[in-house]
Design a protein around this motif. Structure first.
Motif, PDB file in Angstrom:
ATOM      1  N   GLN A   1       2.590 111.879 -10.462  1.00 51.81           N
ATOM      2  CA  GLN A   1       2.387 110.489 -10.875  1.00 51.81           C
ATOM      3  C   GLN A   1       3.202 109.539 -10.008  1.00 51.81           C
ATOM      4  N   SER A   2       4.414 109.932  -9.653  1.00 50.27           N
ATOM      5  CA  SER A   2       5.248 109.112  -8.776  1.00 50.27           C
ATOM      6  C   SER A   2       4.531 108.840  -7.459  1.00 50.27           C
ATOM      7  N   ILE A   3       3.950 109.878  -6.891  1.00 51.12           N
ATOM      8  CA  ILE A   3       3.278 109.732  -5.602  1.00 51.12           C
ATOM      9  C   ILE A   3       1.984 108.941  -5.739  1.00 51.12           C
ATOM     10  N   ARG A   4       1.290 109.097  -6.851  1.00 49.90           N
ATOM     11  CA  ARG A   4       0.079 108.289  -7.064  1.00 49.90           C
ATOM     12  C   ARG A   4       0.417 106.800  -7.107  1.00 49.90           C
ATOM     13  N   VAL A   5       1.518 106.466  -7.780  1.00 48.74           N
ATOM     14  CA  VAL A   5       1.945 105.066  -7.825  1.00 48.74           C
ATOM     15  C   VAL A   5       2.324 104.586  -6.422  1.00 48.74           C
ATOM     16  N   PHE A   6       3.050 105.409  -5.698  1.00 50.37           N
ATOM     17  CA  PHE A   6       3.409 105.065  -4.314  1.00 50.37           C
ATOM     18  C   PHE A   6       2.166 104.790  -3.476  1.00 50.37           C
TER      19      PHE A   6
ATOM     20  N   ILE B   1      -0.349 117.391  -1.105  1.00 51.31           N
ATOM     21  CA  ILE B   1      -1.804 117.250  -1.056  1.00 51.31           C
ATOM     22  C   ILE B   1      -2.197 115.782  -1.214  1.00 51.31           C
ATOM     23  N   LEU B   2      -1.604 115.106  -2.185  1.00 47.78           N
ATOM     24  CA  LEU B   2      -1.909 113.696  -2.414  1.00 47.78           C
ATOM     25  C   LEU B   2      -1.567 112.851  -1.191  1.00 47.78           C
ATOM     26  N   LEU B   3      -0.427 113.117  -0.582  1.00 47.22           N
ATOM     27  CA  LEU B   3      -0.013 112.335   0.579  1.00 47.22           C
ATOM     28  C   LEU B   3      -0.931 112.579   1.772  1.00 47.22           C
ATOM     29  N   TYR B   4      -1.300 113.825   1.995  1.00 47.64           N
ATOM     30  CA  TYR B   4      -2.212 114.114   3.109  1.00 47.64           C
ATOM     31  C   TYR B   4      -3.584 113.503   2.871  1.00 47.64           C
ATOM     32  N   ASP B   5      -4.049 113.567   1.647  1.00 50.02           N
ATOM     33  CA  ASP B   5      -5.324 112.919   1.322  1.00 50.02           C
ATOM     34  C   ASP B   5      -5.245 111.405   1.518  1.00 50.02           C
ATOM     35  N   GLY B   6      -4.037 110.847   1.387  1.00 47.36           N
ATOM     36  CA  GLY B   6      -3.836 109.415   1.540  1.00 47.36           C
ATOM     37  C   GLY B   6      -3.537 108.979   2.965  1.00 47.36           C
ATOM     38  N   GLY B   7      -3.633 109.910   3.922  1.00 49.49           N
ATOM     39  CA  GLY B   7      -3.454 109.552   5.325  1.00 49.49           C
ATOM     40  C   GLY B   7      -2.054 109.750   5.874  1.00 49.49           C
ATOM     41  N   PHE B   8      -1.175 110.383   5.097  1.00 48.88           N
ATOM     42  CA  PHE B   8       0.188 110.624   5.548  1.00 48.88           C
ATOM     43  C   PHE B   8       0.335 111.989   6.200  1.00 48.88           C
ATOM     44  N   LYS B   9       1.342 112.092   7.070  1.00 47.91           N
ATOM     45  CA  LYS B   9       1.654 113.338   7.753  1.00 47.91           C
ATOM     46  C   LYS B   9       3.108 113.717   7.488  1.00 47.91           C
ATOM     47  N   ASP B  10       3.354 115.000   7.427  1.00 44.93           N
ATOM     48  CA  ASP B  10       4.678 115.579   7.253  1.00 44.93           C
ATOM     49  C   ASP B  10       5.280 115.736   8.652  1.00 44.93           C
ATOM     50  N   ALA B  11       6.267 114.918   8.987  1.00 45.58           N
ATOM     51  CA  ALA B  11       6.777 114.863  10.356  1.00 45.58           C
ATOM     52  C   ALA B  11       7.254 116.233  10.850  1.00 45.58           C
ATOM     53  N   TYR B  12       7.947 116.978   9.998  1.00 46.21           N
ATOM     54  CA  TYR B  12       8.475 118.262  10.438  1.00 46.21           C
ATOM     55  C   TYR B  12       7.347 119.238  10.747  1.00 46.21           C
ATOM     56  N   ARG B  13       6.318 119.260   9.904  1.00 50.39           N
ATOM     57  CA  ARG B  13       5.210 120.195  10.125  1.00 50.39           C
ATOM     58  C   ARG B  13       4.293 119.778  11.271  1.00 50.39           C
TER      59      ARG B  13
END
Length: 353
Positions: free
Chosen positions: A184-189, A238-250
């Protein structure tokens, strides 16, 4: 001779002009650090936090576990200590959240994106003007309870007690995970960040998520690190990747087996093992501290290192990592039970291909 000097001047001037017109790039460094109750859990912890900030020399810093103990604001303390070391930073204004943001550049537009009510987690946003480029920086510390990645390892993620047997169903693990409200925190973000994205800001999100990444729990690792055969698509990543974000380390180190990037539980030579780990008979190592960025052509991570000891706690023992991860080893005292993360980014003509 005058003619030769003129020709050389013309060539050099033309080259500099051409370079200036061809996708100029800029660079900044980000530090994400869980400071373990403001460094109070380790003797000399506060000074150690300052030591590592000075050494990392990051442009933007994210803190998790800011407490403002005894009514004393932590951020001003840090800024004063850094000023005495010749390092000038700006800090976010007073907030009830347990996160903080420091920057070498002035901060503005502070917003509490997600409240820290009943331990549900914190997300704080500021904007940073870096030359002509605006950066929207978000610092997160998500709820630590219902730590569901313990379930496949045979431990309860709420009571921290050992189970009769590991949970062997990914769906059951995710049901338990969602009791944390981290998703829920990430959905709000993701809802709030759309305005920054629409304005063309560079967006970075750093924090202690208290949840692994789906990138680290796939077929290639299902039989490693006490995953006990499970493949789990963890909610937040999963939510962040679906939202267009990338994990810098990966993005920089896509091979999970050679670069696991574990950040918890970190070894700490000045702290008893019993205070560092919660599943003493399991391999509980995970990567739960992250720096994400919203993907735009021209905006990319170029270097990432783990700041902290190159050893972890495994099955109740201190063990040196044998991975290919790049470590920045603490000079003396390490103030945390997590490892920190340092990522360097470049950006040029953002949005161009």
């Amino acid at each position: 001779m005058k003619f030769l000097i003129f020709i050389l001047f013309f060539i050099c001037g033309f080259s500099q002009s051409s370079l200036g017109k061809s996708s100029p790039t800029a660079h900044f460094k980000v530090l994400q650090m869980n400071i373990w109750q403001e460094g109070t859990m380790v003797k000399g912890g506060f000074v150690a936090i300052i030591d590592e900030i000075v050494r990392a020399d990051a442009d933007i810093i994210f803190f998790s576990e800011v407490r403002n103990y005894n009514g004393q604001q932590f951020v001003p303390r840090v800024l004063d200590a850094l000023e005495k070391r010749g390092k000038h930073y700006y800090g976010n204004r007073k907030t009830a959240l347990d996160v903080a943001i420091l920057s070498k550049y002035k901060l503005s537009d502070q917003v509490e994106v997600y409240p820290d009510g009943e331990g549900s987690g914190s997300i704080l946003r500021v904007t940073i003007q870096m030359g002509k480029q605006t950066i929207a920086a978000y610092s997160a510390h998500l709820n630590y309870t219902n730590y569901a990645c313990y379930l496949p390892r045979g431990y309860d993620g709420f009571t921290w007690k050992k189970l009769e047997a590991p949970v062997n169903c990914a769906d059951s693990v995710l049901v338990a995970n969602r009791k944390s409200w981290r998703d829920q925190s990430i959905r709000v973000f993701l809802q709030k960040v759309r305005k920054d994205i629409e304005k063309g800001y560079l967006v970075i999100l750093g924090g202690d998520f208290n949840e692994p990444s789906h990138l680290d729990w796939q077929d290639d690792t299902k039989d490693k690190w006490d995953h006990n055969g499970l493949v789990i698509d963890w909610d937040c990543s999963i939510l962040l990747y679906d939202g267009g974000f990338k994990d810098a380390y990966r993005v920089l180190y896509p091979n999970v087996e050679t670069h696991p990037g574990f950040t918890f539980p970190s070894d700490n030579k000045d702290v008893p093992i019993s205070k560092l780990a919660w599943a003493p008979e399991a391999d509980e190592r995970d990567r739960i501290d992250f720096i994400y960025y919203y993907y735009l052509p021209g905006f990319t991570p170029v270097k990432a290192s783990i700041l902290g000891p190159d050893s972890s706690i495994v099955r109740g023992r201190r063990m040196k990592e044998n991975s290919q991860d790049s470590f920045i080893i603490p000079r003396s005292v390490w103030p945390s039970d997590h490892k920190a993360l340092v990522v360097e980014f470049t950006y040029g003509k953002v949005g161009s291909t």
